[in-house]
Design an enzyme around this catalytic site. Structure first.
Site, PDB file in Angstrom:
ATOM      1  N   ASN A 225       4.082  -2.669  11.590  1.00 12.05           N
ATOM      2  CA  ASN A 225       2.731  -2.610  11.053  1.00 12.05           C
ATOM      3  C   ASN A 225       2.338  -3.987  10.543  1.00 12.05           C
ATOM      4  O   ASN A 225       2.851  -4.428   9.520  1.00 12.05           O
ATOM      5  CB  ASN A 225       2.651  -1.609   9.897  1.00 12.05           C
ATOM      6  CG  ASN A 225       1.303  -1.667   9.199  1.00 12.05           C
ATOM      7  OD1 ASN A 225       0.268  -1.386   9.811  1.00 12.05           O
ATOM      8  ND2 ASN A 225       1.292  -2.058   7.932  1.00 12.05           N
ATOM      9  N   GLU A 226       1.499  -4.669  11.268  1.00  9.28           N
ATOM     10  CA  GLU A 226       0.980  -5.993  10.909  1.00  9.28           C
ATOM     11  C   GLU A 226       2.026  -6.854  10.195  1.00  9.28           C
ATOM     12  O   GLU A 226       1.742  -7.495   9.185  1.00  9.28           O
ATOM     13  CB  GLU A 226      -0.320  -5.896  10.095  1.00  9.28           C
ATOM     14  CG  GLU A 226      -0.254  -5.135   8.792  1.00  9.28           C
ATOM     15  CD  GLU A 226      -1.498  -5.322   7.919  1.00  9.28           C
ATOM     16  OE1 GLU A 226      -2.614  -5.136   8.413  1.00  9.28           O
ATOM     17  OE2 GLU A 226      -1.338  -5.634   6.724  1.00  9.28           O
TER      18      GLU A 226
ATOM     19  N   CYS B 191       0.787   0.153   5.435  1.00 11.09           N
ATOM     20  CA  CYS B 191       1.923  -0.391   4.694  1.00 11.09           C
ATOM     21  C   CYS B 191       2.922   0.695   4.300  1.00 11.09           C
ATOM     22  O   CYS B 191       4.111   0.416   4.168  1.00 11.09           O
ATOM     23  CB  CYS B 191       1.435  -1.138   3.458  1.00 11.09           C
ATOM     24  SG  CYS B 191       0.660  -2.699   3.895  1.00 11.09           S
TER      25      CYS B 191
ATOM     26  N   GLU C 290      -3.397   7.114   6.169  1.00 11.45           N
ATOM     27  CA  GLU C 290      -2.329   6.565   5.328  1.00 11.45           C
ATOM     28  C   GLU C 290      -2.411   7.214   3.968  1.00 11.45           C
ATOM     29  O   GLU C 290      -3.506   7.488   3.461  1.00 11.45           O
ATOM     30  CB  GLU C 290      -2.495   5.047   5.187  1.00 11.45           C
ATOM     31  CG  GLU C 290      -1.504   4.470   4.167  1.00 11.45           C
ATOM     32  CD  GLU C 290      -1.365   2.960   4.214  1.00 11.45           C
ATOM     33  OE1 GLU C 290      -2.324   2.288   4.624  1.00 11.45           O
ATOM     34  OE2 GLU C 290      -0.292   2.468   3.833  1.00 11.45           O
TER      35      GLU C 290
HETATM   36  O1  AHR Z   1      -5.633   0.022   5.339  1.00 10.50           O
HETATM   37  C1  AHR Z   1      -5.073  -0.410   4.142  1.00 10.50           C
HETATM   38  C2  AHR Z   1      -3.927  -1.391   4.357  1.00 10.50           C
HETATM   39  O2  AHR Z   1      -4.402  -2.526   5.025  1.00 10.50           O
HETATM   40  C3  AHR Z   1      -2.823  -0.920   5.236  1.00 10.50           C
HETATM   41  O3  AHR Z   1      -1.884  -0.184   4.560  1.00 10.50           O
HETATM   42  C4  AHR Z   1      -2.213  -2.179   5.732  1.00 10.50           C
HETATM   43  O4  AHR Z   1      -1.621  -2.026   6.991  1.00 10.50           O
HETATM   44  C5  AHR Z   1      -3.372  -3.146   5.731  1.00 10.50           C
HETATM   45  O5  AHR Z   1      -3.041  -4.321   5.116  1.00 10.50           O
END
Ligand code: AHR
Length: 894
Positions: A620-621, A493, A291
């Protein structure tokens, strides 16, 4: 009523008894669960001092529901109970039964003035105000007050705020009455808490508060009193007792090991392999999560050395509109009689609308770029310089471009022509004549005049695999050394973005660099998109990893700070077809023929062959709301129809339990989503005590991609303690490699001094790569992966639960090489003498490679040591305290 320390001690001594029949790890886990349940039941009866046999329990009690203003109203909904409305008992000492998930972390996620009631069908509802200013409120329901479902945040008219709700019900319609500003009263009506009427003003006399104010042990609070069966209150009490018990286990740290394991003698472990019961496991089990967080991409893996090369930095890249973060960021003018401004007339590309204008009257001024914390240069190193330039006024015919040290010494120089009044891309190579850690780039017109400059780019020639627009060699190689079987990108995120406008759109990140659409990175900086989908795919191919792009499910991050209240605004439904088409186009971009519309773009970038995309993550979550579900279903069904060959990975929220997890799994079950993405960042104690997490997963349901996990300690170090707890857990992932198909530690990269998140796997600065202890564990498991799992039964000389949970073994075979790999973890402060019975499995050539990582739990610098040892059918291996060992038995049969 909470679990007392003494009782906990009793419990541990019960665990420490030598229990007959605890032969294998699986059996022991199961038995321990049973024992734990029996024990907890015992505690409840004792604690409540109300033995069932003499039935002194009341049939009904009063239950008080309330929230507090503590922690700025972040603590959610609490309960207290009473038999007489006079003596009240807190349940779980202000345990939070439901917390608000509205809006951004920190400032938002508040619960004010909750109103809870039971409807005619036995469902509990709770409504509350989310803050003092938004035109929204929150609703959630529960069948039993323990499990709370999805939250929704209905919007009100723009002028209205919401507080002190009460709800009236006439059997069909719920009337929600509330206070607005200046003590005006309003009502909205609903049948189902999904569709609401317009808000209507009402008389104050029509609003009859049902609230009571009570003095409890922890303060005076306002809420509602309900009459419930004792069994309802009892379940709430039990819930908090279990939570307290688990918190004690999950808080276990190595710093308490001196007391916990006082007098513990070295443990003998005997492991018997059941080669006849071998089972296939995923060959993609360990990958990496990339990321753009902590400057992982721009200023990190992406080898570009010029910061703000496109003059597109803007205050809105950063929260609270930082005005120093503007199109001149990282640039300055040096010299006399000159001006530097930023213009937008006739840019190179509309996606890249800003460029620099430099006017000098004496040719003695330079435009300086300071890079990402300076530019690291090695003597003799060659750099590719590229920029777009056009003459505006005067007679500037050429420009000098040089690398200059902080002290002003020029250590590389080139001269480029300025031949045209229209944009031209000019390239040259700079060769360094000295080394420097904080060099800067200087662009100096060699005569008076005015010129425009944009897309100023400087790359080391030696990128990973020599790729153009490529990756930083040392970082890319360090990642490749893990032997990741897949790379997830671009987040996290970053994938679902801060508000709808910030959702990561892959199309903005491909094609010529000047046409890509840079954007705000939600971690508070700028994303050039120079490291875009093409570069991600190329890197995957270069290291033999499967690409795993993750796209938003049509909803942004639930913690969004822009675009209103986060999630409830998904991509408008009438734009979802277009959104889904973008996903189809991605498949064509990656896999389509070079003649197809999107495949041609890939071919034009130099890759006519497909990238063989097979997996796509959707979401994503996310907060699993109705808004999410509607959009996820549309995407999932469309993909299934159009691209049945693709494996779509769903999402089940940000933790290992709770509403999003349960609701996400419900959707996965209903749609038969092939794989779901689970995330959890937990303490070492959690990883130690949850090694059986996947042993109990139903094999007939969706498979799991553990997409983000890491062991977190206070202060967030990455040390031997966190790494060993991850190693223990990784052995359980291998054991469950039939249901867990993929896993990735998160996050991967972090630039020193530029972190928004800790811990990470690999830290770096401009010159150095600094892998962590956790990195070495990933590498040991990644380089020694297998696709067949050989079950093992374990007999220990000490069967205390705390001991057993800290010793783990996993044996896998890699069917390609036919090598057998044994991994052993000892998270105890004493030696474990491990006898591994490998009868029939040891190849004749019995010298094998052994890798050991060992250290003090607080050590942040431990590294694995390699040696060669001789092994027999029944070798005894001494596993040092706090260590992980990998033994690879290379097969003669390749
Ligand atoms: O890994 C860091 C963050 O943790 C990611 O962007 C998110 O998906 C999670 O909350």
């Amino acid at each position: 009523m909470s679990l007392l320390k003494e009782e906990y001690k009793d419990h541990r001594s019960l665990q420490y008894m030598n229990l007959p029949g605890l032969k294998s790890f699986h059996t022991s886990c199961l038995l321990n669960l049973i024992i734990l349940s029996l024990f907890l039941i015992g505690i409840y009866s004792n604690c409540l001092a109300l033995p069932h046999s003499i039935n002194k329990e009341p049939d009904f009690v009063y239950l008080f529901s309330y929230s507090t203003t503590k922690n700025n109203n972040h603590n959610g909904l609490h309960f207290a109970w009473s038999t007489d409305k006079k003596n009240w008992f807190l349940i779980g000492n202000e345990y939070s039964f439901v917390r608000c998930d509205y809006g951004r972390w920190g400032k938002e996620k508040r619960m004010l003035t909750p109103f809870m009631f039971l409807d005619g069908s036995g469902v509990w509802h709770c409504l509350w105000s989310v803050n003092e200013y938004d035109h929204a409120f929150a609703h959630v329901s529960s069948p039993d007050l323990v499990y709370w479902g999805r939250q929704s945040y209905p919007l009100l008219d723009k002028e209205l705020t919401f507080k002190d709700p009460i709800v009236e019900h006439d059997g069909k319609i719920y009337t929600i009455k509330f206070k607005g500003k200046e003590n005006q009263y309003f009502e909205v009506k609903t049948r189902d808490f999904k569709v609401y009427s317009e808000a209507k003003q009402i008389e104050a006399s029509q609003y009859r508060s049902a609230n009571v104010t009570l003095s409890l042990e922890s303060g005076t609070f306002t809420g509602q009193v309900h009459r419930v069966r004792w069994s309802v209150a009892e379940k709430l009490i039990q819930k908090t007792e279990v939570a307290n018990y688990r918190a004690i286990l999950h808080d276990e740290r190595t710093q308490q090991d001196v007391q916990r394991f006082a007098g513990l003698q070295p443990v003998s472990a005997s492991f018997t392999v059941h080669a006849d019961a071998v089972k296939p496991i995923s060959n993609l089990l360990l990958g990496v999560f990339f990321e753009d967080i902590n400057y992982a991409a721009d200023g990190g893996l992406y080898a570009e050395l010029i910061q703000n090369r496109d003059f597109e930095y803007t205050p809105s890249d950063r929260e609270y509109r930082d005005t120093t973060w503007n199109s001149k960021h990282s640039w300055r003018l040096q010299g006399t009689n000159a001006t530097f401004s930023v213009d937008t007339i006739d840019p190179i590309h509309s996606n890249n609308s800003h460029y620099a204008t430099l006017t000098t009257t004496n040719g003695n001024a330079s435009l300086i770029n300071t890079g990402f914390d300076g530019i690291a240069v090695k003597n003799g190193e060659k750099f590719n310089l590229s920029l777009f330039v056009k003459r505006l006024k005067g007679s500037v015919k050429s420009v000098s471009v040089s690398l200059v040290t902080r002290n002003g010494k020029e250590i590389a120089r080139g001269v480029i022509p300025v031949a045209s009044a229209s944009w031209k891309n000019i390239k040259t190579v700079l060769t360094a004549t000295d080394s420097a850690s904080g060099a800067q780039l200087a662009i100096r017109p060699l005569s008076a005049g005015s010129l425009a400059v944009d897309m100023v780019s400087l790359f080391p020639q030696q990128t990973f695999k020599g790729r153009r627009n490529g990756l930083r060699n040392d970082l890319a190689q360090t990642i490749a050394d893990i032997h990741p079987k897949f790379i997830r990108f671009p987040g996290g995120c970053v994938a679902h973005g801060d508000g709808i406008e910030n959702i990561y759109r892959w199309k903005n990140t491909v094609g010529p660099l000047e046409s890509r659409k840079p954007q705000r990175n939600l971690w508070g900086y700028h994303q050039t998109a120079g490291l875009g989908y093409f570069e991600y795919f190329q890197y995957c191919e270069d290291i033999g990893a499967v690409p795993l792009p993750v796209l938003a499910a049509g909803v942004p991050c639930q913690n969004s700070g822009t675009g209103g209240a986060g999630q409830q605004g998904g991509v408008p439904l009438d734009q979802m077809d277009e959104y889904i088409q973008d996903i189809f186009d991605l498949v064509e971009y990656a896999n389509g023929s070079a003649k197809s519309r999107w495949g041609k773009l890939r071919a034009d970038a130099g890759h006519p062959q497909p990238f063989n995309l097979k997996y796509i993550g959707i979401g994503n979550e996310d907060l699993i709301s109705d808004v999410f579900e509607e959009r996820f279903k549309l995407i999932f069904k469309a993909m299934k129809e159009k691209h049945p060959e693709m494996v779509v990975i769903g999402t089940v929220g940000p933790t290992f339990e709770g509403t999003d997890y349960t609701e996400g799994w419900k959707i996965a079950d209903a749609l038969q989503v092939p794989v779901v993405d689970e995330h959890y960042y937990q303490s070492p104690g959690w990883f130690i005590h949850n090694q059986e997490y996947y042993d109990k997963y139903d094999r007939s349901k969706s498979k799991v991609y553990l997409g983000e996990y890491a062991s977190h300690l206070p202060g967030r170090p990455n040390n031997v303690e966190t790494a060993l707890s991850e190693a223990l857990y990784l052995t359980s992932l291998e054991r469950n490699g039939d249901v867990v198909t993929m896993s990735s530690y998160a996050p991967l990269l972090a630039k020193d001094g530029r972190t928004q998140w800790n811990p990470n796997l690999i830290y770096f600065d401009n010159k150095e790569v600094k892998p962590t202890v956790g990195y070495y564990v990933q590498k040991m498991f990644g380089q020694n992966a297998g696709d067949q799992y050989l079950p093992v039964s374990t007999v220990l000389s000490n069967n205390e639960d705390g001991v057993k949970k800290r010793i783990a073994i996993s044996i896998v075979r890699d069917s390609k090489s036919n090598d057998l790999i044994v991994k052993l973890v000892n998270m105890l402060p004493v030696n474990v003498n491990a006898q591994v019975d490998l009868t029939g499995l040891v190849p004749p050539r019995s010298a094998v490679k052994k890798i050991v990582l060992q250290g003090d739990p607080v050590d942040k610098h431990a590294k694995p040591q390699e040696s060669s040892i001789t092994i027999t059918d029944k070798s005894t291996l001494a596993l040092g305290p706090y260590s992980v060992t990998v033994i690879r038995l290379a097969s003669d049969r390749k």
